[in-house]
Enzyme design. Structure first.
Site, PDB file in Angstrom:
ATOM      1  N   ASN A 354       0.841  -1.198   0.000  1.00  0.00           N
ATOM      2  CA  ASN A 354       0.000   0.000   0.000  1.00  0.00           C
ATOM      3  C   ASN A 354       0.875   1.247   0.000  1.00  0.00           C
ATOM      4  O   ASN A 354       1.156   1.832   1.035  1.00  0.00           O
ATOM      5  CB  ASN A 354      -0.933  -0.023   1.214  1.00  0.00           C
ATOM      6  CG  ASN A 354      -1.971   1.069   1.149  1.00  0.00           C
ATOM      7  OD1 ASN A 354      -1.823   2.125   1.755  1.00  0.00           O
ATOM      8  ND2 ASN A 354      -3.034   0.821   0.397  1.00  0.00           N
ATOM      9  N   ARG A 399      -1.347   4.983   1.151  1.00  0.00           N
ATOM     10  CA  ARG A 399      -2.417   5.248   0.180  1.00  0.00           C
ATOM     11  C   ARG A 399      -3.771   5.266   0.877  1.00  0.00           C
ATOM     12  O   ARG A 399      -4.616   6.107   0.583  1.00  0.00           O
ATOM     13  CB  ARG A 399      -2.414   4.220  -0.958  1.00  0.00           C
ATOM     14  CG  ARG A 399      -3.363   4.618  -2.101  1.00  0.00           C
ATOM     15  CD  ARG A 399      -3.374   3.616  -3.246  1.00  0.00           C
ATOM     16  NE  ARG A 399      -4.080   4.163  -4.405  1.00  0.00           N
ATOM     17  CZ  ARG A 399      -5.394   4.107  -4.587  1.00  0.00           C
ATOM     18  NH1 ARG A 399      -6.169   3.541  -3.670  1.00  0.00           N
ATOM     19  NH2 ARG A 399      -5.943   4.627  -5.670  1.00  0.00           N
ATOM     20  N   CYS A 400      -3.981   4.330   1.792  1.00  0.00           N
ATOM     21  CA  CYS A 400      -5.253   4.286   2.521  1.00  0.00           C
ATOM     22  C   CYS A 400      -5.523   5.590   3.268  1.00  0.00           C
ATOM     23  O   CYS A 400      -6.676   6.014   3.394  1.00  0.00           O
ATOM     24  CB  CYS A 400      -5.247   3.140   3.529  1.00  0.00           C
ATOM     25  SG  CYS A 400      -5.236   1.488   2.798  1.00  0.00           S
ATOM     26  N   MET A 401      -4.470   6.220   3.786  1.00  0.00           N
ATOM     27  CA  MET A 401      -4.629   7.395   4.638  1.00  0.00           C
ATOM     28  C   MET A 401      -4.716   8.701   3.862  1.00  0.00           C
ATOM     29  O   MET A 401      -4.672   9.775   4.465  1.00  0.00           O
ATOM     30  CB  MET A 401      -3.464   7.480   5.630  1.00  0.00           C
ATOM     31  CG  MET A 401      -3.420   6.339   6.622  1.00  0.00           C
ATOM     32  SD  MET A 401      -2.193   6.593   7.929  1.00  0.00           S
ATOM     33  CE  MET A 401      -0.657   6.575   6.986  1.00  0.00           C
TER      34      MET A 401
END
Length: 410
Positions: A354, A399-401
């Site tokens: 990620n 990327r998630c954040m």
């Protein structure tokens, strides 16, 4: 900085990004509620905030404006008391409340605060002991509702701003999220997008008022004409086909190809970006565990067909599919954990796949995944390592954040 959205790739120079700094909601997770709130552990908030601040500063140091969703929401609700009241009514209805003792008590409690405090409280959750509301219904006294400490549950996943929405070209999808624990997050996005002047006239390709689900971790913008979307635990194949139709038909959209990638449907690989990210024009990170023993994976290329239908081509070779839709003669798939049978799943669990590209060949990723980090460097990638001991407990990486709002075009 221009207003609105401009995201025509995963790798264009990052100029503006949407974040949420973790707050009191993280401390409202308990061992009993972890599963319901989609956590496997409880982060230590003080350190998680320091790590998140380090992440945000890394982005700013590399030329990106950091925009906080909680600040945008505060600005919207401060500007219009009518919008604030409408939002609260919508929020309480989605939480299962109707006008009456509890509904009225929550409305009065939340509107008695400053707007900033109200927004923070909505993220943190409203505990039952904060309000003096007489309990007269059986559901207040017995059963699962009675056992819940909260009138409004906390939103600890909110620091994963990738998922409630997805910037796509000049527009955005506002997502119908899979689990109730996250659905209020995209409601906040809906009100921000509809009412904040920054996003005036921004097209919404798909809103959250659907029965089928999609989340932003499954939505990757490969280039100005092609998006990849994961068929996953959190995003349905029906949604992908419907979104493809909407993108193909909308004159403001430049997209004419959707690459649907079917991945295992489990918590460890909840979104496509937990196992696959784009980091350069012809380089990607990938977790080898998404493929079978022969290296195959179901991939579908969706393109406009006759009579507003969608043509679908089925392949089983991810590399071949990427080369086809991106018109590349060769590309580099960099395996998480160097493909090692122990390091790969361990580092994938800790979001080694990620990564957030902030420019072509330049990424931000967790420092703990050292096998993957060293391999990325060997492949010529510039890596900015960020702290991860507490943030990573939420099962999401760089990327998630982050939700890019503006990238330079390639």
């Amino acid at each position: 900085m221009n207003n609105g959205i401009n995201v025509n790739s995963e790798i264009g120079k990052l100029k503006s990004v949407l974040l949420h700094r973790p707050g009191a909601e993280v401390e409202n997770i308990t061992p009993d509620t972890m599963k319901q709130l989609l956590f496997d552990d409880i982060p230590y908030l003080k350190i998680a905030q320091k790590e998140h601040d380090f992440f945000a500063q890394t982005l700013r140091d590399n030329g990106a404006e950091t925009v906080y969703i909680e600040n945008l929401a505060t600005e919207v609700f401060e500007k219009s008391s009518e919008t604030k009241e409408e939002f609260l009514s919508h929020l309480l209805h989605e939480a299962g409340y109707r006008p009456g003792r509890t509904y009225d008590g929550l409305t009065e409690y939340l509107t008695s605060m400053s707007t900033k405090d109200m927004v923070e409280k909505i993220y943190a959750g409203v505990r039952k002991n904060e309000l003096d509301i007489k309990r007269t219904a059986l559901s207040d006294m017995a059963g699962s509702d009675a056992e819940n400490y909260f009138y409004l549950n906390p939103l600890p996943n909110a620091y994963f701003t990738r998922d409630p929405q997805a910037s796509m070209g000049v527009g955005m999808t506002i997502n119908k999220m899979t689990f109730p624990a996250r659905q209020p997050e995209s409601l906040i996005t809906e009100y921000v997008m509809a009412n904040h002047p920054r996003f005036k006239d921004t097209p919404i390709w798909r809103d959250r008022n659907h029965t089928t689900r999609i989340e932003g971790g499954d939505e990757l913008i490969l280039n100005k004409t092609t998006v990849a979307i994961g068929v996953s635990e959190r995003t349905s194949s029906k949604t992908i086909q419907n979104l493809a139709k909407e993108l193909f038909a909308n004159p403001l959209s430049t997209f004419d190809t959707v690459l649907a990638v079917e991945i295992p449907h489990n918590h460890a690989m909840m979104h496509l970006d937990t196992v696959f990210t784009m980091i350069n024009h012809d380089q990607f990170t990938v977790f080898p565990g998404i493929m079978d023993g022969a290296g195959n994976i179901n991939v579908f290329i969706l393109r406009p067909g006759k009579d507003d239908e969608v043509e679908i081509e089925h392949l089983t070779d991810l590399k071949a599919a990427l080369k086809k839709v991106l018109n590349l003669s060769e590309l580099d798939l960099i395996e998480c954990g160097a493909g090692d049978p122990i390091a790969a799943p361990r580092e994938q669990w800790n979001d080694g796949s990620n990564t957030l590209a902030i420019a072509p060949g330049e990424i931000v990723t967790y420092d703990r995944n050292y096998v993957t980090v060293e391999l990325l460097k060997e492949h010529g990638i510039k890596v900015h390592e960020i702290l991860s001991s507490e943030l990573g407990r939420g099962r999401g990486g760089a990327r998630c954040m982050s939700q890019p709002l503006w990238r330079e075009d390639l």
